[in-house]
Write an enzyme that holds these catalytic residues in place. Structure first.
Site, PDB file in Angstrom:
ATOM      1  N   ALA C 238       3.356  -0.361  12.502  1.00 21.34           N
ATOM      2  CA  ALA C 238       4.093   0.220  11.381  1.00 21.34           C
ATOM      3  C   ALA C 238       3.717  -0.436  10.054  1.00 21.34           C
ATOM      4  O   ALA C 238       2.932  -1.390  10.005  1.00 21.34           O
ATOM      5  CB  ALA C 238       5.588   0.094  11.638  1.00 21.34           C
ATOM      6  N   HIS C 239       4.309   0.039   8.985  1.00 23.28           N
ATOM      7  CA  HIS C 239       3.951  -0.427   7.644  1.00 23.28           C
ATOM      8  C   HIS C 239       4.276  -1.907   7.434  1.00 23.28           C
ATOM      9  O   HIS C 239       5.284  -2.404   7.870  1.00 23.28           O
ATOM     10  CB  HIS C 239       4.586   0.411   6.536  1.00 23.28           C
ATOM     11  CG  HIS C 239       6.046   0.664   6.628  1.00 23.28           C
ATOM     12  ND1 HIS C 239       6.700   1.433   5.701  1.00 23.28           N
ATOM     13  CD2 HIS C 239       6.982   0.289   7.527  1.00 23.28           C
ATOM     14  CE1 HIS C 239       7.964   1.500   6.026  1.00 23.28           C
ATOM     15  NE2 HIS C 239       8.169   0.828   7.119  1.00 23.28           N
ATOM     16  N   ASN C 240       3.336  -2.562   6.750  1.00 21.72           N
ATOM     17  CA  ASN C 240       3.502  -3.956   6.337  1.00 21.72           C
ATOM     18  C   ASN C 240       3.555  -4.946   7.486  1.00 21.72           C
ATOM     19  O   ASN C 240       3.944  -6.100   7.310  1.00 21.72           O
ATOM     20  CB  ASN C 240       4.735  -4.102   5.429  1.00 21.72           C
ATOM     21  CG  ASN C 240       4.553  -3.311   4.138  1.00 21.72           C
ATOM     22  OD1 ASN C 240       5.101  -2.224   3.974  1.00 21.72           O
ATOM     23  ND2 ASN C 240       3.719  -3.806   3.261  1.00 21.72           N
TER      24      ASN C 240
END
Lengths: 343, 343, 343
Positions: C238-240
């Site tokens: 997922a993001h980051n």
């Protein structure tokens, strides 16, 4: 809209018809949703409540429910199987155009059957073979030397790497990937060293493979999927796995490397099976179980816990990590309570 | 780089500004990473520690934290929502070119709005409709008769089968597949008989669908995704599932066939939901839970165990298979210990 | 078929050869399957049973097993690592053609190295850069401004969004998606408000990414994959998220937003890791575990239960929801049984 008479339907599924054989039907629907001109079926007592109110033109059912049916009946031994067989006659899928689309890129050494359909933007690499009546929807990529049998249906953007073989009547859904490298690496002081995955993938006949499913090529020797295997979406099958004929695998299940699964198994959704296991024929695994040991006997297997409200669950989940100590505490109590307890 | 004054920002999010309205900002970043010329926001007390040291040009926060902020402030009721609304103004995404790329293959009977963008190597089949301002990135495939509303964004290689409808303002990420066959087969002595999946997929407006997510077409009738539903990557939604409006589904969750999920539910990642269930409105499910029964009341639900070091876990995991016998042993001890225990 | 002498092989892997250095080999296979002209290896005592009957031309093994081997031997410290290093020499993968295929669509502002290969129907957008000797198989899409280093291999239909960078020697398998939007939304009375995902993805060198794996772009700042990380199929990142160098992630694992994973971790298949966690270096997580808390010490971690026959399992799974009450019942019994119990 295809149309059939009830007489044609009865003869196609070997049903005993009570009703006019000239009545025309043009679709098949559930008991609740079927309207005039549509067939329906009663496959389980669970739906019996909808039988009396159905507006279907006729209902496929077992003899047991015939008396309750307000409309003409088609009596068979297995209404669900009869429905399955008829469903193809009412298919809504578009028919592919035979021939090679001008935007497809086909290597001169590839061989495409004259009755096959190769859609827009497909790529068929050197030495690949596409069998009779097989359909490649737009954007399918077939790697060098791979062989697709007859009557295959490869949906849009399926990726077949090199050295993959598919039998006859194989359907592969959109964005599935067959033949990517297995996940093989050896550790070294300088980091992971990749092991070239030099085997291929061999898929039998009458196989269905779901959308975004991945089946990796073997490291040494092939990954093998038997005849009549059905695989749902987003299933991951690692290198050198073997799946026996007739086994069914539901969505999001993951099978790790070199595991062999028997024939006629049913594996529910989101199951995990670790590597290098042997699973016998006729094994059933329930949803989201982790199978971490070989299974030598047919039967049903599970892991996990029951679900509950999060507040209760949290208390119990924490207790799980004290379970072994609880067993020891109970053993201690039993010792103190004397010799007559029944365990 | 887009530029806005703090005055414009305050007016866009309805904030009370303390600071010079002419100050220009050209980006938005976290409190730690924001530099001069960039906005930031404090959405939770957890990040309060970074407020004093921030170098942001201004910070969006609630009145509670205004006094602690060393730089100009934009006071709102919900800083996170304000950040969400502003984030689109600083989008880094490239802008699509209106029109149909010369390499796209569009059927003569398809209808493409004049303001739409159809990228390189896209394929739009017979009778398909693409609405105003909708963007198809390279390699998107839209099947026969499918209808895409206005302001859609279909990222590279999305596959839409035939008979699928999308409302307005729907975003679908790369390699998602909408409308593949549901996993329907009837058993027979000769093996699995495929049930043609003759329904479609109906997706509402303001829906987001993640990369490599799969949403299968219905067997009879449609699979239905309500307005305002948001779905993460690698989610599997089986045939005839219905998802109520405003529900959020995180990555790798799998929902089996014919299950109906209510409105405004939040389903965390890697959850499994078995088939033919009814899940009420307002249900929350925690990560990696297996939901195997219908849920009729709003609230939070879970399954699984707590995590721990593998050595300890293994002892407890084995004990799990002796749990029922432990309950019987404890019952026996209680019987022997007399009538006064409190259970 | 490539051919090498045993002398060349010995020198390539630093082995002590007993046997004729002029013997020619043209493949590598397992002990059971190797035929004349093929190398084999013994990497674990588990396969010792196959050593005596092997028909291989020579076997790579440790000194310990040399005496038992009926054919010429190549003695090394780590036979598995030696096999990994040799496996590439016997690769069955087709060789790509240098240059840009006429059906590829390359933006005038993109930069493609002269030694790179861009396959049929690839799309390379504005400002993208493809490094020396990198290969794009058919249908790869590279977004605006993304940079692919040298010696990359992007398999068919890989989707790279805009603003993504890959180091050197990165392999990405079919239908993987790098840089799709992270799943970021803020709730509002009118429904979910999308948070523009304005960060990118930075991937180091010597990284492998499996088929249908998804790595989302950051919301603010980038998602980061370190050098030497290996990722299997259908993994969701997922993001980051940040993954430290040398970490290995097996198939179908899901890592939620903003979690940081250390270096040299090994994460087995179908693991779930919730968001905003810190996982230390050298952590091992067993298959299908849910990690819901940060881990600060190296070691192995697990969750879940053991598997068993479904009938037994069901009884125990139900008991799980009564576990906390059982602990209280046992505490009560201990109180009654007097002060001398050992807990």
């Amino acid at each position: 809209m295809p149309e059939f008479t009830l007489g044609e339907i009865a003869s196609a599924i070997g049903a005993e018809l009570s009703g006019c054989p000239e009545t025309v039907v043009n679709g098949i629907q559930s008991l609740q949703d079927a309207g005039p001109g549509q067939l329906s079926f009663l496959s389980s007592g669970l739906y019996r409540q909808y039988l009396r109110g159905t507006r279907a033109a006729a209902v496929i059912l077992t003899a047991e429910f015939r008396a309750e049916c307000p409309v003409p009946t088609l009596v068979v031994a297995s209404p669900y199987l009869a429905y399955a067989r008829l469903s193809q006659r009412f298919s809504t899928a578009p028919v592919a155009t035979i021939g090679i689309h001008p935007t497809a890129v086909v290597a001169p050494t590839a061989s495409i059957a004259a009755s096959a359909s190769v859609g827009a933007h497909c790529v068929v690499a050197d030495g690949a073979v596409i069998g009779e009546r097989s359909v490649l929807y737009p954007g399918v990529s077939v790697g060098a030397g791979s062989r697709i049998g007859s009557d295959a249906c490869l949906h849009a953007h399926v990726v077949i790497y090199h050295g993959v073989t598919l039998g006859d009547r194989v359907t592969v859904h959109g964005n599935a990937v067959i033949g990517a490298d297995g996940f093989g690496f050896a550790g070294s002081p300088q980091g992971w060293v990749k092991i070239a995955q030099n085997g291929g993938v061999r898929i039998g006949s009458d196989v269905e493979i779901g959308a975004c499913t991945t089946i990796d090529r073997g490291a040494l020797g092939d990954t093998v999927i038997g005849d009549g295997v059905i695989i749902d979406n987003q299933v991951q099958i690692a290198h050198n796995v073997r799946i026996g004929r007739g086994t069914a695998i539901a969505g999001c299940t993951a099978i790790a490397g070199s595991t062999h699964i028997g024939e006629r198994c049913t594996i529910a959704g989101a199951v995990g099976i670790t590597g290098h296991l042997q699973i016998a024929d006729g094994v059933h695994i329930t949803a989201m179980s982790l199978i971490s040991k070989s299974i030598s006997e047919a039967g049903s297997y599970s892991s996990g816990t029951a679900m509950g409200p999060t507040r209760d669950w949290r208390k119990n989940a924490v207790r799980f990590l004290q379970l072994d100590s609880l067993f020891r505490r109970v053993g201690e109590l039993e010792k103190k309570s004397g010799p007559d307890h029944n365990n």
